[in-house]
Design a protein around this motif. Structure first.
Motif, PDB file in Angstrom:
ATOM      1  N   CYS A   1      91.861 -80.970  79.818  1.00 40.97           N
ATOM      2  CA  CYS A   1      92.450 -80.330  78.651  1.00 40.97           C
ATOM      3  C   CYS A   1      92.778 -81.380  77.604  1.00 40.97           C
ATOM      4  O   CYS A   1      93.489 -82.354  77.888  1.00 40.97           O
ATOM      5  CB  CYS A   1      93.710 -79.562  79.047  1.00 40.97           C
ATOM      6  SG  CYS A   1      93.358 -78.130  80.087  1.00 40.97           S
TER       7      CYS A   1
ATOM      8  N   ARG B   1      94.739 -73.546  78.184  1.00 39.08           N
ATOM      9  CA  ARG B   1      95.553 -74.652  77.692  1.00 39.08           C
ATOM     10  C   ARG B   1      94.911 -75.458  76.582  1.00 39.08           C
ATOM     11  O   ARG B   1      95.571 -76.300  75.967  1.00 39.08           O
ATOM     12  CB  ARG B   1      95.890 -75.591  78.849  1.00 39.08           C
ATOM     13  CG  ARG B   1      96.823 -74.965  79.860  1.00 39.08           C
ATOM     14  CD  ARG B   1      97.124 -75.947  80.981  1.00 39.08           C
ATOM     15  NE  ARG B   1      97.808 -77.137  80.500  1.00 39.08           N
ATOM     16  CZ  ARG B   1      97.952 -78.260  81.204  1.00 39.08           C
ATOM     17  NH1 ARG B   1      97.437 -78.333  82.404  1.00 39.08           N
ATOM     18  NH2 ARG B   1      98.576 -79.283  80.703  1.00 39.08           N
ATOM     19  N   CYS B   2      93.628 -75.292  76.343  1.00 34.64           N
ATOM     20  CA  CYS B   2      92.977 -76.071  75.303  1.00 34.64           C
ATOM     21  C   CYS B   2      91.816 -75.279  74.725  1.00 34.64           C
ATOM     22  O   CYS B   2      91.657 -74.096  75.028  1.00 34.64           O
ATOM     23  CB  CYS B   2      92.524 -77.433  75.833  1.00 34.64           C
ATOM     24  SG  CYS B   2      91.075 -77.372  76.905  1.00 34.64           S
TER      25      CYS B   2
ATOM     26  N   CYS C   1      89.681 -71.723  78.222  1.00 33.50           N
ATOM     27  CA  CYS C   1      90.796 -72.337  78.932  1.00 33.50           C
ATOM     28  C   CYS C   1      92.099 -71.861  78.321  1.00 33.50           C
ATOM     29  O   CYS C   1      92.213 -71.714  77.106  1.00 33.50           O
ATOM     30  CB  CYS C   1      90.686 -73.857  78.840  1.00 33.50           C
ATOM     31  SG  CYS C   1      92.055 -74.735  79.617  1.00 33.50           S
TER      32      CYS C   1
ATOM     33  N   LYS D   1      95.958 -75.064  84.384  1.00 34.29           N
ATOM     34  CA  LYS D   1      95.143 -74.336  83.418  1.00 34.29           C
ATOM     35  C   LYS D   1      94.539 -73.113  84.087  1.00 34.29           C
ATOM     36  O   LYS D   1      94.370 -73.069  85.300  1.00 34.29           O
ATOM     37  CB  LYS D   1      94.064 -75.245  82.852  1.00 34.29           C
ATOM     38  CG  LYS D   1      93.083 -75.798  83.883  1.00 34.29           C
ATOM     39  CD  LYS D   1      92.162 -76.798  83.203  1.00 34.29           C
ATOM     40  CE  LYS D   1      91.087 -77.306  84.150  1.00 34.29           C
ATOM     41  NZ  LYS D   1      91.610 -78.174  85.209  1.00 34.29           N
TER      42      LYS D   1
ATOM     43  N   TRP E   1      88.665 -75.637  75.258  1.00 35.07           N
ATOM     44  CA  TRP E   1      87.460 -75.557  76.079  1.00 35.07           C
ATOM     45  C   TRP E   1      86.980 -74.110  76.159  1.00 35.07           C
ATOM     46  O   TRP E   1      87.781 -73.187  76.300  1.00 35.07           O
ATOM     47  CB  TRP E   1      87.756 -76.081  77.484  1.00 35.07           C
ATOM     48  CG  TRP E   1      86.554 -76.049  78.404  1.00 35.07           C
ATOM     49  CD1 TRP E   1      85.679 -77.064  78.624  1.00 35.07           C
ATOM     50  CD2 TRP E   1      86.116 -74.954  79.226  1.00 35.07           C
ATOM     51  NE1 TRP E   1      84.716 -76.652  79.525  1.00 35.07           N
ATOM     52  CE2 TRP E   1      84.965 -75.372  79.909  1.00 35.07           C
ATOM     53  CE3 TRP E   1      86.600 -73.654  79.427  1.00 35.07           C
ATOM     54  CZ2 TRP E   1      84.271 -74.547  80.794  1.00 35.07           C
ATOM     55  CZ3 TRP E   1      85.918 -72.820  80.308  1.00 35.07           C
ATOM     56  CH2 TRP E   1      84.770 -73.282  80.988  1.00 35.07           C
TER      57      TRP E   1
ATOM     58  N   HIS F   1      86.607 -80.086  83.469  1.00 31.44           N
ATOM     59  CA  HIS F   1      87.029 -80.515  82.131  1.00 31.44           C
ATOM     60  C   HIS F   1      88.492 -80.957  82.138  1.00 31.44           C
ATOM     61  O   HIS F   1      89.278 -80.544  83.002  1.00 31.44           O
ATOM     62  CB  HIS F   1      86.784 -79.402  81.109  1.00 31.44           C
ATOM     63  CG  HIS F   1      87.965 -78.499  80.888  1.00 31.44           C
ATOM     64  ND1 HIS F   1      88.233 -77.416  81.683  1.00 31.44           N
ATOM     65  CD2 HIS F   1      88.957 -78.535  79.965  1.00 31.44           C
ATOM     66  CE1 HIS F   1      89.338 -76.823  81.237  1.00 31.44           C
ATOM     67  NE2 HIS F   1      89.811 -77.473  80.212  1.00 31.44           N
TER      68      HIS F   1
HETATM   69 ZN    ZN Z   1      91.582 -76.954  79.164  1.00 30.87          ZN
END
Ligand code: ZN
Length: 60
Positions: free
Chosen positions: A52, A20-21, A18, A3, A23, A50
């Motif tokens: 993901c 990838r997600c 983030c 990430k 967040w 965190h």
């Molecule tokens: Zn993430």
């Protein structure tokens, strides 16, 4: 693929996200370079901790 921490600066949101997600950490009103650096450090630490959401099983 790891990430990445991404800086978003838009009309509705300014802060770190983030790659990838979902967040994210919204940047407060930063009135000094010292405050900005402190915020960035906290954001970096939270980001590293965190998990993901979308790829939780793949990362396990
Ligand atoms: Zn993430």
């Amino acid at each position: 693929m790891n990430k990445h921490l991404i800086w978003i600066d838009g009309d509705d949101f300014s802060g770190w996200c983030c790659s990838r997600c979902t967040w994210g950490m919204t940047a407060p009103r930063l009135e000094s370079t010292v405050a900005a650096l402190a915020f960035n450090r906290v954001a970096q630490e939270d980001f590293e901790k965190h998990t993901c959401v979308h790829n939780a099983q793949a990362d396990a």
